[in-house]
Design a protein around this motif. Structure first.
Motif, mmCIF file in Angstrom:
data_model
loop_
_atom_site.group_PDB
_atom_site.id
_atom_site.type_symbol
_atom_site.label_atom_id
_atom_site.label_comp_id
_atom_site.label_asym_id
_atom_site.label_seq_id
_atom_site.Cartn_x
_atom_site.Cartn_y
_atom_site.Cartn_z
ATOM 1 N N LYS A 134 0.838 -1.206 0.000
ATOM 2 C CA LYS A 134 0.000 0.000 0.000
ATOM 3 C C LYS A 134 0.867 1.248 0.000
ATOM 4 O O LYS A 134 0.583 2.224 -0.700
ATOM 5 C CB LYS A 134 -0.923 -0.017 1.214
ATOM 6 C CG LYS A 134 -1.872 1.166 1.289
ATOM 7 C CD LYS A 134 -2.787 1.046 2.491
ATOM 8 C CE LYS A 134 -3.748 2.222 2.573
ATOM 9 N NZ LYS A 134 -4.632 2.115 3.774
ATOM 10 N N TRP A 135 1.947 1.228 0.780
ATOM 11 C CA TRP A 135 2.849 2.373 0.831
ATOM 12 C C TRP A 135 3.537 2.590 -0.512
ATOM 13 O O TRP A 135 3.607 3.706 -1.014
ATOM 14 C CB TRP A 135 3.886 2.158 1.931
ATOM 15 C CG TRP A 135 5.035 3.105 1.843
ATOM 16 C CD1 TRP A 135 5.038 4.430 2.189
ATOM 17 C CD2 TRP A 135 6.341 2.826 1.329
ATOM 18 N NE1 TRP A 135 6.268 4.991 1.936
ATOM 19 C CE2 TRP A 135 7.087 4.022 1.407
ATOM 20 C CE3 TRP A 135 6.944 1.672 0.828
ATOM 21 C CZ2 TRP A 135 8.405 4.103 0.991
ATOM 22 C CZ3 TRP A 135 8.263 1.745 0.411
ATOM 23 C CH2 TRP A 135 8.978 2.944 0.497
ATOM 24 N N VAL A 136 4.049 1.508 -1.121
ATOM 25 C CA VAL A 136 4.767 1.638 -2.392
ATOM 26 C C VAL A 136 3.865 2.222 -3.468
ATOM 27 O O VAL A 136 4.274 3.100 -4.234
ATOM 28 C CB VAL A 136 5.328 0.273 -2.853
ATOM 29 C CG1 VAL A 136 5.901 0.382 -4.260
ATOM 30 C CG2 VAL A 136 6.394 -0.215 -1.903
ATOM 31 N N VAL A 137 2.631 1.758 -3.527
ATOM 32 C CA VAL A 137 1.690 2.255 -4.536
ATOM 33 C C VAL A 137 1.463 3.757 -4.344
ATOM 34 O O VAL A 137 1.388 4.518 -5.321
ATOM 35 C CB VAL A 137 0.361 1.481 -4.466
ATOM 36 C CG1 VAL A 137 -0.690 2.135 -5.349
ATOM 37 C CG2 VAL A 137 0.579 0.031 -4.881
ATOM 38 N N GLN A 138 1.385 4.203 -3.091
ATOM 39 C CA GLN A 138 1.204 5.640 -2.843
ATOM 40 C C GLN A 138 2.445 6.421 -3.264
ATOM 41 O O GLN A 138 2.340 7.499 -3.853
ATOM 42 C CB GLN A 138 0.906 5.903 -1.374
ATOM 43 C CG GLN A 138 0.678 7.383 -1.081
ATOM 44 C CD GLN A 138 0.143 7.642 0.302
ATOM 45 O OE1 GLN A 138 -0.241 6.730 1.022
ATOM 46 N NE2 GLN A 138 0.096 8.902 0.686
ATOM 47 N N VAL A 139 3.630 5.896 -2.994
ATOM 48 C CA VAL A 139 4.860 6.567 -3.400
ATOM 49 C C VAL A 139 4.930 6.687 -4.916
ATOM 50 O O VAL A 139 5.321 7.723 -5.461
ATOM 51 C CB VAL A 139 6.094 5.810 -2.858
ATOM 52 C CG1 VAL A 139 7.384 6.375 -3.463
ATOM 53 C CG2 VAL A 139 6.154 5.894 -1.333
ATOM 54 N N GLN A 140 4.518 5.633 -5.623
ATOM 55 C CA GLN A 140 4.550 5.658 -7.089
ATOM 56 C C GLN A 140 3.669 6.767 -7.659
ATOM 57 O O GLN A 140 3.971 7.338 -8.711
ATOM 58 C CB GLN A 140 4.100 4.308 -7.640
ATOM 59 C CG GLN A 140 5.061 3.172 -7.382
ATOM 60 C CD GLN A 140 4.448 1.822 -7.694
ATOM 61 O OE1 GLN A 140 3.253 1.714 -7.981
ATOM 62 N NE2 GLN A 140 5.252 0.780 -7.633
ATOM 63 N N SER A 141 2.586 7.068 -6.975
ATOM 64 C CA SER A 141 1.644 8.062 -7.486
ATOM 65 C C SER A 141 1.936 9.476 -6.985
ATOM 66 O O SER A 141 1.236 10.417 -7.354
ATOM 67 C CB SER A 141 0.209 7.670 -7.098
ATOM 68 O OG SER A 141 0.052 7.691 -5.681
ATOM 69 N N ASP A 142 2.963 9.636 -6.165
ATOM 70 C CA ASP A 142 3.299 10.938 -5.583
ATOM 71 C C ASP A 142 4.357 11.615 -6.443
ATOM 72 O O ASP A 142 5.510 11.202 -6.473
ATOM 73 C CB ASP A 142 3.803 10.743 -4.152
ATOM 74 C CG ASP A 142 4.155 12.062 -3.469
ATOM 75 O OD1 ASP A 142 3.911 13.132 -4.065
ATOM 76 O OD2 ASP A 142 4.677 12.013 -2.344
ATOM 77 N N GLY A 143 3.991 12.666 -7.122
ATOM 78 C CA GLY A 143 4.927 13.376 -7.990
ATOM 79 C C GLY A 143 6.023 14.109 -7.256
ATOM 80 O O GLY A 143 6.945 14.645 -7.875
ATOM 81 N N HIS A 144 5.946 14.178 -5.930
ATOM 82 C CA HIS A 144 6.957 14.865 -5.132
ATOM 83 C C HIS A 144 7.704 13.900 -4.220
ATOM 84 O O HIS A 144 8.320 14.305 -3.236
ATOM 85 C CB HIS A 144 6.306 15.969 -4.296
ATOM 86 C CG HIS A 144 5.569 16.977 -5.110
ATOM 87 N ND1 HIS A 144 6.189 18.018 -5.763
ATOM 88 C CD2 HIS A 144 4.249 17.094 -5.404
ATOM 89 C CE1 HIS A 144 5.291 18.734 -6.404
ATOM 90 N NE2 HIS A 144 4.109 18.202 -6.210
#
Length: 202
Positions: free
Chosen positions: A95-105
């Motif tokens: 869940k964390w990795v998927v959020q990092v992938q979608s974070d442009g910053h």
């Protein structure tokens, strides 16, 4: 691929699970004690709560911000450090990795001080996380994971049986072990007897 982050020089991040938050007050006390410029975490990401400082969260933030000053950057404030807070007591790294992938910053380097025995997760979950970590690598993001502090047995290990620490055992991350100063040795430091082994999945 295109780098995931728009940071011009560099950036660091730490992720916290299981209610392990950090304390801004403790961070400022640490910085004052060691003569560091007072600064705050750049961003707190995720839906976790950050009012309760814990040992793990505090250590991650304090030392990431301290050592970042030795890295190339344009001013004395150090490289930006973000902190991701997971809600609840769970340890869902996918869940964390998927959020990092979608974070442009997103930071370009993430530090994870958490883990559990590989035997506690399914093969499917481990393989999925390995794939997601490889996606981060394609985007230019590196993930450093603590190899654990229970030797080859991991936290949930059985004596006389190897139980690699997860997710440090995945070949898509860099496992980082522990060293210690030995006053009886001429060497500057040596590996600890309790540091994890960082085995790779086949």
């Amino acid at each position: 691929g295109t780098p995931i982050s728009n940071h011009a020089e560099g950036s660091l991040g730490a992720a916290g699970w299981q209610w392990q938050a950090f304390s801004s007050g403790d961070l400022h006390t640490f910085q004052k004690r060691f003569g560091l410029q007072q600064e705050d975490v750049a961003r707190v990401i995720g839906k976790g709560k950050s009012w309760w400082g814990h040992v793990e969260g505090n250590l991650d933030v304090e030392y990431l911000m301290a050592v970042s000053r030795a890295l190339p950057h344009s001013d004395a404030s150090g490289i930006a450090v973000d902190y991701w807070l997971s809600p609840g007591f769970g340890f869902d790294v996918v869940k964390w990795v998927v959020q990092v992938q979608s974070d442009g910053h997103s930071p370009l380097v993430w530090s994870l001080s958490y883990g559990e025995g590989l035997s506690t997760v399914s093969v499917e979950y481990a393989q999925r996380l390995h794939t997601e970590f490889m996606k981060l690598g394609v985007l230019g993001v590196s993930v450093l994971v603590a190899s654990g502090d229970s030797g080859v047995y991991a936290m949930q290990g059985t004596p006389n049986m190897f139980n690699p620490s997860f997710p440090a055992c995945l070949p898509s991350v860099t496992a980082v072990g522990a060293t210690q100063l030995d006053p009886k040795s001429k060497a500057e430091d040596s590996g600890t007897v309790w540091s994890g082994g960082g085995f790779a999945l086949p």
